[in-house]
Scaffold this active site. Sequence first.
Site, mmCIF file in Angstrom:
data_model
loop_
_atom_site.group_PDB
_atom_site.id
_atom_site.type_symbol
_atom_site.label_atom_id
_atom_site.label_comp_id
_atom_site.label_asym_id
_atom_site.label_seq_id
_atom_site.Cartn_x
_atom_site.Cartn_y
_atom_site.Cartn_z
ATOM 1 N N GLY A 71 27.210 12.067 -37.811
ATOM 2 C CA GLY A 71 27.795 13.343 -37.423
ATOM 3 C C GLY A 71 28.477 14.051 -38.579
ATOM 4 O O GLY A 71 28.384 15.278 -38.717
ATOM 5 N N THR A 237 15.321 7.916 -48.482
ATOM 6 C CA THR A 237 14.446 7.111 -47.638
ATOM 7 C C THR A 237 15.002 7.077 -46.225
ATOM 8 O O THR A 237 16.176 6.796 -46.015
ATOM 9 C CB THR A 237 14.335 5.681 -48.201
ATOM 10 N N CYS A 324 51.406 7.955 -36.711
ATOM 11 C CA CYS A 324 51.502 6.624 -37.292
ATOM 12 C C CYS A 324 50.149 5.951 -37.366
ATOM 13 O O CYS A 324 49.987 4.942 -38.026
ATOM 14 C CB CYS A 324 52.454 5.775 -36.480
HETATM 15 C C1 LIG Z 1 15.244 4.662 -59.046
HETATM 16 C C2 LIG Z 1 15.534 5.138 -57.668
HETATM 17 N N1 LIG Z 1 16.609 5.916 -57.449
HETATM 18 C C3 LIG Z 1 16.919 6.358 -56.221
HETATM 19 C C4 LIG Z 1 16.153 6.054 -55.130
HETATM 20 C C5 LIG Z 1 16.550 6.603 -53.792
HETATM 21 O O1 LIG Z 1 17.106 5.609 -52.977
HETATM 22 P P1 LIG Z 1 17.074 5.723 -51.381
HETATM 23 O O2 LIG Z 1 15.679 5.535 -50.982
HETATM 24 O O3 LIG Z 1 17.942 4.602 -50.899
HETATM 25 O O4 LIG Z 1 17.600 7.050 -51.004
HETATM 26 C C6 LIG Z 1 15.012 5.251 -55.313
HETATM 27 C C7 LIG Z 1 14.126 4.872 -54.210
HETATM 28 O O5 LIG Z 1 13.629 5.644 -53.441
HETATM 29 C C8 LIG Z 1 14.709 4.789 -56.607
HETATM 30 O O6 LIG Z 1 13.645 4.019 -56.825
HETATM 31 C C1 LIG Z 2 33.512 15.806 -32.613
HETATM 32 C C2 LIG Z 2 33.075 14.904 -33.726
HETATM 33 N N1 LIG Z 2 32.422 15.420 -34.778
HETATM 34 C C3 LIG Z 2 32.001 14.655 -35.796
HETATM 35 C C4 LIG Z 2 32.229 13.304 -35.825
HETATM 36 C C5 LIG Z 2 31.749 12.510 -36.991
HETATM 37 O O1 LIG Z 2 30.625 11.731 -36.671
HETATM 38 P P1 LIG Z 2 30.264 10.400 -37.491
HETATM 39 O O2 LIG Z 2 31.289 9.414 -37.120
HETATM 40 O O3 LIG Z 2 28.920 10.016 -36.993
HETATM 41 O O4 LIG Z 2 30.287 10.731 -38.926
HETATM 42 C C6 LIG Z 2 32.916 12.722 -34.727
HETATM 43 C C7 LIG Z 2 33.223 11.283 -34.669
HETATM 44 O O5 LIG Z 2 33.767 10.656 -35.528
HETATM 45 C C8 LIG Z 2 33.343 13.535 -33.668
HETATM 46 O O6 LIG Z 2 33.999 13.027 -32.628
#
Ligand SMILES: Cc1ncc(COP(=O)(O)O)c(C=O)c1O
Ligand SMILES: Cc1ncc(COP(=O)(O)O)c(C=O)c1O
Lengths: 386, 386, 154, 154
Positions: A71, A237, A324
Amino acid sequence: MKRIYLDNAATTKVDPRVLNLMKKFFTDKYGNPNSLHSFGIEAREAIEISREKIANLINANSNEIIFTSGGTESNNLAIKGIAFANKSKGKHIIVSSIEHHCVLETVHWLEKNGFKISFLDVDKYGVVNIEKLKSLIRRDTILVSIMHANNEIGTIEPIKEIGEICKDYNILFHTDAVQSFGKIEIDVKKYNIDLLSASSHKIHGPKGVGCLYIKEGTKIEPILHGGGQEFGIRSGTENVPGIVGFGKAAEICKKEMKNEKRRIEKMRDKLINNILNIENTRLNGHPKIRLPNNVNCSFEFIEGEALIGILNEFGIAASTGSACSSRSLKPSHVLLAIGLSPEIAHGSLRLTLGRFNTEKEIDYVIKKIPEAVEKLRNLSPYKKRW
Amino acid sequence: MKRIYLDNAATTKVDPRVLNLMKKFFTDKYGNPNSLHSFGIEAREAIEISREKIANLINANSNEIIFTSGGTESNNLAIKGIAFANKSKGKHIIVSSIEHHCVLETVHWLEKNGFKISFLDVDKYGVVNIEKLKSLIRRDTILVSIMHANNEIGTIEPIKEIGEICKDYNILFHTDAVQSFGKIEIDVKKYNIDLLSASSHKIHGPKGVGCLYIKEGTKIEPILHGGGQEFGIRSGTENVPGIVGFGKAAEICKKEMKNEKRRIEKMRDKLINNILNIENTRLNGHPKIRLPNNVNCSFEFIEGEALIGILNEFGIAASTGSACSSRSLKPSHVLLAIGLSPEIAHGSLRLTLGRFNTEKEIDYVIKKIPEAVEKLRNLSPYKKRW
Amino acid sequence: MNIAEQYSKLVMKHFKKPHNYGEIKNADGIGTVGNPVCGDVLKLYIKISKNKKGKEIIKDIKFQTFGCIAAIATSSVITDIVKGKTIEDALKIKKEEIIKKLGGLPPIKVHCSVLAVDGLYEAIYDYYKKSKKEIPFFLEKAHKEILERNKKER
Amino acid sequence: MNIAEQYSKLVMKHFKKPHNYGEIKNADGIGTVGNPVCGDVLKLYIKISKNKKGKEIIKDIKFQTFGCIAAIATSSVITDIVKGKTIEDALKIKKEEIIKKLGGLPPIKVHCSVLAVDGLYEAIYDYYKKSKKEIPFFLEKAHKEILERNKKER
Ligand SMILES: Cc1ncc(COP(=O)(O)O)c(C=O)c1O
Ligand SMILES: Cc1ncc(COP(=O)(O)O)c(C=O)c1O
């Protein structure tokens, strides 16, 4: 000790049916959906099926659903993405004053970067002031972002009216539906919604996945750049098991919504009625137009974190808007926005129900809350009056 | 048909030990780590344990690890976050020309937003030109981002030297270690690394989670704003099962690295030696200084997507840098950067090994590749020469 | 931030079963510190008598707290620490001692230990005042500082 | 983009077992289109004879392709379509027919069907040229356009 989870607005238990479907995508169909080979093919098919299920739940087309990490990312993408893509048109954005932190912090960041933000106030129930909205609209307003339902007090906002106003003024309308998605009906077409955020872990799906609905034809700039996944709008990915789980969770919500809503509302009302029997207690949020699963009350003379602590000893998991419990030592901006004094805000308790809560649990909770309140009031220098 | 997965640079199978540990965080310990109650406590503890495991693998402190949704987000956060936080100091950034798309697209976006980017070229093996690096450094250079190992050709960059240069010039050094993390030794202290990106799904952990190492004291601006999770640097409810899985995956890598490296290198070399026996074939990337699991070859006269298609029929999952496999219809920028002609780049095949590949599988692949190449060359108008 | 991140076992022990809570009806001194707006109010009641050597001691002490887990635990532990002590010794208490006795407090909750010390000072100040004793200079000064702190967010 | 996203079952069938591939040693016409730089080269060989009515038909046709799955499949399917057809009818072929016969092509691969049509035109052009026949105006025009396309990225 058996534990009772009443913090379903914070996150939810993954439905076993969801986990069951996800499993094989970890260790069997583990391909990258962008790969050419059979592992890639089956992963691609799986996420496209999920996309349809999500689209179905809100009456969107499946090519209008962009998967994200949750979210928070969806809201960041919606607001920054629209702001950057439309900055030549205008730099004014309207949000309500009771948005989630991820909306508020995003617009504060935009403000520091040259955008103008107006904050729409709410009444004592947390309902945004529709007339005021119209008066805030300017010629350079590019986006209105108002949540569908508030995560703390459960109030449901009049998004259909807001959608109409935005349409009339030709302004994009984004709604953060993280709390309402899967719980109450949403129809992006009927409500004139241009962008809508949702999160999997709030609907008994896995954490780490969410989506943004973007109406076809809406210009948006990515915030994560890279390989061009998700129609070029969200690179990285794809989290295949997560997406599969999210899709299944959405499907279950759609199928069971009507009955679940009734069942959960009944427990909600039982909780509210019993809690309000405790003296010097009030309900926060709208008495009627609220999420089926949200209870938010304030107990005078006691502080919320301590209350959570005692309930936790009773095996009850709940939440509070007390300072708190926050990093900032400020009480909930939502409770202050609806006009609560800080001391009342400190004494707030949020109980949010989910699919796995039972009537029996609620009966136990109803017994224990007065006990917890009594215990803390006995420690308090204020017993009957401030 | 039994399938052989040789696309471990794209993504990997989740190790059953990893999934096993993750499971209970979906349906049992499903709390939000930011909640006060016992569900929150156990989730918080779990992610802090993971943080330590990740830190351990690269000799960092655990408060230097920020969890993200994956390698793409880590790279976006590192580069944009440093750019925004340091723009008053300077707006010049140096990256290599063979970075992953998520680095290149990020700097292109920054370029459109007022930053200046220099691209460091590489030699025919894909090794960056260290002397050239020094000459590219300017007074307003704030960041050098050079990957540890290339995802396509497997070449390992001299990051220790680069780290020293950056330290000498007092410039921040980021390295995309998505492909090397967990496979070869990394020591952020020894190598003078200020920021390092890693991704869980490349090391037999789950998709949808990654991390960014940020050296203590480094000023960085978040790209996802919100509730202030991850030390305020990355907001959004933490993907607890994902993080737990990533931690476990890192722990296994650390424990098994030495033996695995040897085992996998042996298979790699067997593959390379046998493939090079096919005529009109060459190895791409550095012959020695390459990832233990990477094989990248070019077969003249045939096109890579077609080759992947035939191998897929044989049950072998592989990848190519051919244009036809990409959205853009451009062949791999990496293969072009090392000087391959487009037609040779089109004929490239990448085989990347993982923990679950066996000697027996490799023997089968060695038999099948010449068959596939032969089949396509029989269709080709070029048989011996272009 | 959650309970695990914040609180030691000792904090939770005091929170769950606080010592010496409640009111002393005919207290010799009462200290009220904090501010409900900030979510922390502590009321400390003391009963004074003399020991064998003729020195004034805190014979009984009780607290009432509106506040979080840390506020309740620090209130409880300060009553433990000073009960039976001479006023002289009680006035030597430092927030660090409270924190130590609780096995640590998260940084964001350190102000609760200050609140407890303030409460004790104010109770003693009140006792001096009521019994028309001469108020030592340092106590007068501390009193003024505490009044300032009560106005602000803690 | 992966195979599933792109390719119909029919495409994969033609790719796996292409029809009429190889060379015709003494071809009457050869069309070579595409550009290895772009990863697509098609060579079409045709053998011409006359049917009972005395019209020229494509009696045999073979292809050689350097290219992706779609390039190979479109090559294969065009040989199926035009084999036995009169030249006149063969020249009526449109890329849409090829795409339809393959059960569709992903948008990004539509250029492969253009390549196949181009190859056929070029082979017929070559036959006309070699046999010193008069080249119809539209074929001459198409030939020029094809030469242009071969230079550019497809
Ligand atoms: C060298 C390198 N950097 C970044 C990424 C991106 O990582 P991710 O697929 O977790 O977004 C990849 C793979 O897709 C990668 O091989
Ligand atoms: C109204 C609202 N918007 C956004 C978020 C953020 O979503 P996420 O926890 O998946 O990042 C939340 C919950 O944390 C939410 O209650």
